[in-house]
Enzyme design. Structure first.
Site, mmCIF file in Angstrom:
data_model
loop_
_atom_site.group_PDB
_atom_site.id
_atom_site.type_symbol
_atom_site.label_atom_id
_atom_site.label_comp_id
_atom_site.label_asym_id
_atom_site.label_seq_id
_atom_site.Cartn_x
_atom_site.Cartn_y
_atom_site.Cartn_z
ATOM 1 N N HIS A 25 11.334 -22.860 -30.065
ATOM 2 C CA HIS A 25 10.709 -23.913 -30.867
ATOM 3 C C HIS A 25 11.190 -25.287 -30.388
ATOM 4 O O HIS A 25 12.399 -25.492 -30.187
ATOM 5 C CB HIS A 25 11.084 -23.769 -32.339
ATOM 6 C CG HIS A 25 10.401 -22.641 -33.040
ATOM 7 N ND1 HIS A 25 10.117 -22.660 -34.386
ATOM 8 C CD2 HIS A 25 9.941 -21.448 -32.592
ATOM 9 C CE1 HIS A 25 9.527 -21.532 -34.736
ATOM 10 N NE2 HIS A 25 9.416 -20.779 -33.660
ATOM 11 N N TYR A 135 14.332 -14.988 -42.844
ATOM 12 C CA TYR A 135 13.660 -14.885 -41.542
ATOM 13 C C TYR A 135 14.623 -15.374 -40.458
ATOM 14 O O TYR A 135 14.718 -16.553 -40.184
ATOM 15 C CB TYR A 135 12.381 -15.719 -41.573
ATOM 16 C CG TYR A 135 11.372 -15.405 -40.493
ATOM 17 C CD1 TYR A 135 11.729 -14.752 -39.315
ATOM 18 C CD2 TYR A 135 10.043 -15.759 -40.653
ATOM 19 C CE1 TYR A 135 10.798 -14.464 -38.340
ATOM 20 C CE2 TYR A 135 9.095 -15.486 -39.683
ATOM 21 C CZ TYR A 135 9.483 -14.836 -38.524
ATOM 22 O OH TYR A 135 8.547 -14.565 -37.559
ATOM 23 N N LYS A 177 14.586 -10.143 -42.050
ATOM 24 C CA LYS A 177 13.735 -9.911 -40.877
ATOM 25 C C LYS A 177 14.355 -10.613 -39.680
ATOM 26 O O LYS A 177 14.757 -11.775 -39.785
ATOM 27 C CB LYS A 177 12.337 -10.473 -41.134
ATOM 28 C CG LYS A 177 11.508 -10.711 -39.863
ATOM 29 C CD LYS A 177 10.068 -11.026 -40.171
ATOM 30 C CE LYS A 177 9.330 -11.527 -38.933
ATOM 31 N NZ LYS A 177 7.879 -11.650 -39.164
ATOM 32 N N LYS A 179 13.559 -11.955 -35.934
ATOM 33 C CA LYS A 179 12.587 -12.213 -34.868
ATOM 34 C C LYS A 179 13.217 -11.764 -33.567
ATOM 35 O O LYS A 179 14.253 -12.295 -33.149
ATOM 36 C CB LYS A 179 12.276 -13.719 -34.835
ATOM 37 C CG LYS A 179 11.442 -14.197 -33.680
ATOM 38 C CD LYS A 179 10.059 -13.606 -33.622
ATOM 39 C CE LYS A 179 9.287 -13.708 -34.896
ATOM 40 N NZ LYS A 179 7.941 -13.183 -34.868
ATOM 41 N N PRO A 208 9.417 -8.073 -32.539
ATOM 42 C CA PRO A 208 9.510 -8.615 -31.168
ATOM 43 C C PRO A 208 8.199 -9.227 -30.675
ATOM 44 O O PRO A 208 8.114 -9.587 -29.493
ATOM 45 C CB PRO A 208 9.899 -7.383 -30.352
ATOM 46 C CG PRO A 208 9.285 -6.243 -31.084
ATOM 47 C CD PRO A 208 9.260 -6.602 -32.544
ATOM 48 N N ASN A 255 0.951 -8.724 -37.622
ATOM 49 C CA ASN A 255 0.178 -9.946 -37.830
ATOM 50 C C ASN A 255 -0.451 -10.348 -36.500
ATOM 51 O O ASN A 255 -0.890 -11.461 -36.312
ATOM 52 C CB ASN A 255 1.048 -11.097 -38.355
ATOM 53 C CG ASN A 255 2.143 -11.500 -37.404
ATOM 54 O OD1 ASN A 255 3.241 -10.951 -37.473
ATOM 55 N ND2 ASN A 255 1.882 -12.456 -36.510
ATOM 56 N N HIS A 306 2.734 -13.006 -43.705
ATOM 57 C CA HIS A 306 3.172 -13.649 -42.459
ATOM 58 C C HIS A 306 3.418 -15.139 -42.678
ATOM 59 O O HIS A 306 2.870 -15.746 -43.598
ATOM 60 C CB HIS A 306 2.055 -13.459 -41.425
ATOM 61 C CG HIS A 306 2.201 -14.271 -40.187
ATOM 62 N ND1 HIS A 306 1.429 -15.379 -39.924
ATOM 63 C CD2 HIS A 306 3.029 -14.138 -39.124
ATOM 64 C CE1 HIS A 306 1.769 -15.877 -38.741
ATOM 65 N NE2 HIS A 306 2.735 -15.144 -38.240
ATOM 66 N N SER A 307 4.253 -15.697 -41.812
ATOM 67 C CA SER A 307 4.506 -17.142 -41.883
ATOM 68 C C SER A 307 4.644 -17.722 -40.487
ATOM 69 O O SER A 307 4.952 -17.016 -39.531
ATOM 70 C CB SER A 307 5.799 -17.356 -42.675
ATOM 71 O OG SER A 307 6.499 -18.489 -42.237
ATOM 72 N N ASN A 308 4.393 -18.988 -40.405
ATOM 73 C CA ASN A 308 4.679 -19.808 -39.234
ATOM 74 C C ASN A 308 5.456 -21.004 -39.744
ATOM 75 O O ASN A 308 5.555 -21.187 -40.951
ATOM 76 C CB ASN A 308 3.364 -20.280 -38.609
ATOM 77 C CG ASN A 308 3.112 -19.602 -37.287
ATOM 78 O OD1 ASN A 308 4.010 -19.524 -36.457
ATOM 79 N ND2 ASN A 308 1.908 -19.114 -37.091
ATOM 80 N N HIS A 335 9.120 -19.506 -43.105
ATOM 81 C CA HIS A 335 9.998 -20.315 -42.239
ATOM 82 C C HIS A 335 10.612 -21.472 -43.031
ATOM 83 O O HIS A 335 11.354 -22.281 -42.459
ATOM 84 C CB HIS A 335 9.190 -20.946 -41.088
ATOM 85 C CG HIS A 335 8.790 -20.015 -39.979
ATOM 86 N ND1 HIS A 335 8.062 -18.878 -40.168
ATOM 87 C CD2 HIS A 335 9.005 -20.086 -38.627
ATOM 88 C CE1 HIS A 335 7.839 -18.288 -38.993
ATOM 89 N NE2 HIS A 335 8.409 -19.005 -38.045
HETATM 90 O O1 GKR Z 1 7.871 -19.024 -35.371
HETATM 91 O O2 GKR Z 1 8.447 -18.259 -33.437
HETATM 92 C C1 GKR Z 1 7.888 -18.142 -34.498
HETATM 93 C C2 GKR Z 1 7.193 -16.848 -34.836
HETATM 94 O O3 GKR Z 1 7.286 -15.955 -33.771
HETATM 95 C C3 GKR Z 1 5.753 -17.080 -35.217
HETATM 96 O O4 GKR Z 1 5.110 -17.818 -34.214
HETATM 97 C C4 GKR Z 1 5.006 -15.792 -35.472
HETATM 98 O O5 GKR Z 1 3.659 -16.073 -35.668
HETATM 99 O O6 GKR Z 1 6.420 -15.552 -37.401
HETATM 100 C C5 GKR Z 1 5.372 -15.077 -36.729
HETATM 101 C C6 GKR Z 1 5.325 -13.581 -36.664
HETATM 102 O O7 GKR Z 1 5.699 -12.960 -37.624
HETATM 103 O O8 GKR Z 1 4.838 -13.021 -35.679
HETATM 104 MG MG MG Z 2 5.092 -11.047 -36.807
#
Ligand code: GKR
Ligand code: MG
Length: 409
Positions: A25, A135, A177, A179, A208, A255, A306-308, A335
């Site tokens: 990011h 997250y 969760k 990432k 992943p 998602n 889901h979130s961004n 997020h």
């Molecule tokens: O914020 O880097 C991120 C996430 O990987 C996001 O872009 C994804 O869309 O959080 C998301 C997910 O659950 O895949």
């Molecule tokens: Mg996801």
């Protein structure tokens, strides 16, 4: 209840250097704020990501002026029609991405007019608080050229456990969760095991984002059997998910491979997923996402969210929606803990208790935009000078040969 204007404001807000399967990011995350003005001086708000060109969004403005905020289906059709002409490169899904924040803003305005919360306009809340998950992200200790941020580095199991403990103690989350897709799966599995040891009893998930091959995913799901609540997008396609799913009783969630109604039939036939992460920004608004939840119920699929990177207008909409979905079986993603400091809502950011947030009880979304904060966030966007997110480019500033091609492991 006629729409008199649509004002669209792109904004930027601080975001830590979170790592994912395609990069890192950047120091600022981008969103677009929608304000639907209605006769009588009422204004409703919506928020979405900045993936759609602003010109395409501006193209719908004139077409929806004069329409009633009560007729969101007619507005959806009008937006679709305008975008087919004005932005032919957009897919049907992308046209729904544009409609979604308009729908949310219309429902916010309608709720303000009727003095009812948005959740009431969606059928009514079945819960008064919505549960969210912690997250976690692998991350650098800070952005290049900046001081380390308050979260510090998380590049190994100990760093991930430290981050989880921070999230649990500050926000009270009860589900975690991670990432993934950043380090080789053995290292990420070790992080999951370290979380299970440090925070026993907490449901754990790993996502992943399709970074694993089918063979790798089969190995990881076998290895983490009994430790994981669900695996999110271990591989990229419906076919791939189906092959992995055949090898494990643990639910696979997505998602990424079920993101529009056209994907549902195939995913069901192939038993590719057992949980769908709903997202009103992607599925075409709050009402369409409730329809998705009903379809999931009929298919025997679980529903998560889901979130961004996002701020409080999106969060309020997510809470109202989540409160009205009886079969929301899992704690929602957000997020917000990474981004709340720059929120543009009046009265300060929302505060988690025991990992939950209450359904805002004011009319509409129950949150309002602070015009000064909005202006500041817009100014930041202008100064940044960028209009899209580039995680891979940012990662390459530290790892010049970084290749975002998936699957990676
Ligand atoms: O914020 O880097 C991120 C996430 O990987 C996001 O872009 C994804 O869309 O959080 C998301 C997910 O659950 O895949
Ligand atoms: Mg996801």
């Amino acid at each position: 209840m006629k729409i008199t204007d649509l004002v669209v404001t792109p904004i930027a807000f601080r975001d830590p250097p979170l790592l994912n399967s395609v990069g890192a990011h950047e120091p600022l995350a981008l969103r677009i704020i929608f304000q639907v003005h209605v006769e009588g001086g009422i204004v409703g708000a919506g928020e979405c990501n900045a993936n759609i060109p602003l010109e395409a969004i501006q193209a719908v403005r004139e077409g929806i002026i004069g329409m009633s905020v009560t007729g969101t289906k007619a507005i959806e059709q009008r937006v679709d029609h305008i975008l087919r002409q004005a932005a032919p490169a957009l897919s049907q899904s992308q046209r729904l991405w544009v409609f979604s924040p308009i729908e949310v803003a219309c429902l916010d305005a309608l709720g303000k007019i009727l003095n009812l919360p948005v959740s009431d306009l969606l059928g009514g809340a079945v819960r008064q608080r919505v549960e969210f998950s912690a997250y976690l992200f692998y991350k650098w200790e800070g952005h290049t050229g900046q001081e380390p941020d308050r979260w510090g580095p998380a590049l190994d199991p100990a760093g991930i456990v430290r981050q989880a403990q921070q999230f649990v103690s500050e926000f009270g989350f009860k589900t975690i969760k991670l990432k993934g897709g950043v380090f080789p799966p053995a290292e990420e599995s070790a992080a999951i095991r370290a979380l299970a040891a440090a925070l026993p009893g907490y449901p754990l998930r790993i996502d992943p984002n399709g970074a694993w091959t089918i063979a790798t995913a089969k190995q990881v799901v076998a290895d983490l059997h009994g430790v994981i609540e669900y695996f999110e997008d271990p591989v990229l396609t419906i076919d791939g998910m189906s092959q992995v799913s055949a090898e494990t009783p643990i639910p696979l969630a997505t998602n990424m491979c079920v993101v529009e109604t056209a994907h549902i039939g195939e995913a069901f036939e192939k038993d590719a997923v057992q949980v769908v992460l709903s997202d009103h920004h992607i599925w075409g608004g709050l009402r369409r996402t409730r329809e998705l939840a009903a379809i999931c119920e009929a298919l025997g699929w679980g529903v998560s969210m889901h979130s961004n990177s996002h701020l409080g207008i999106s969060l309020a909409a997510m809470i109202h929606l989540a409160a009205t979905i009886p079969n929301l079986d899992y704690a929602c993603d957000t997020h917000y803990p990474w981004n709340y400091e720059d929120d543009i809502i009046r009265g300060g950011p929302m505060v988690f208790t025991e990992g939950t947030l209450p359904v805002p009880n004011g009319p509409g979304l129950g949150v309002d935009i602070d015009p000064d904060k909005l202006a500041e966030a817009h100014e930041r966007y202008i100064e940044f000078g960028r209009t899209t997110r580039d995680d891979s480019g940012y990662r390459r500033t530290r790892e010049p040969h970084y290749d975002p091609t998936l699957p990676r492991f």
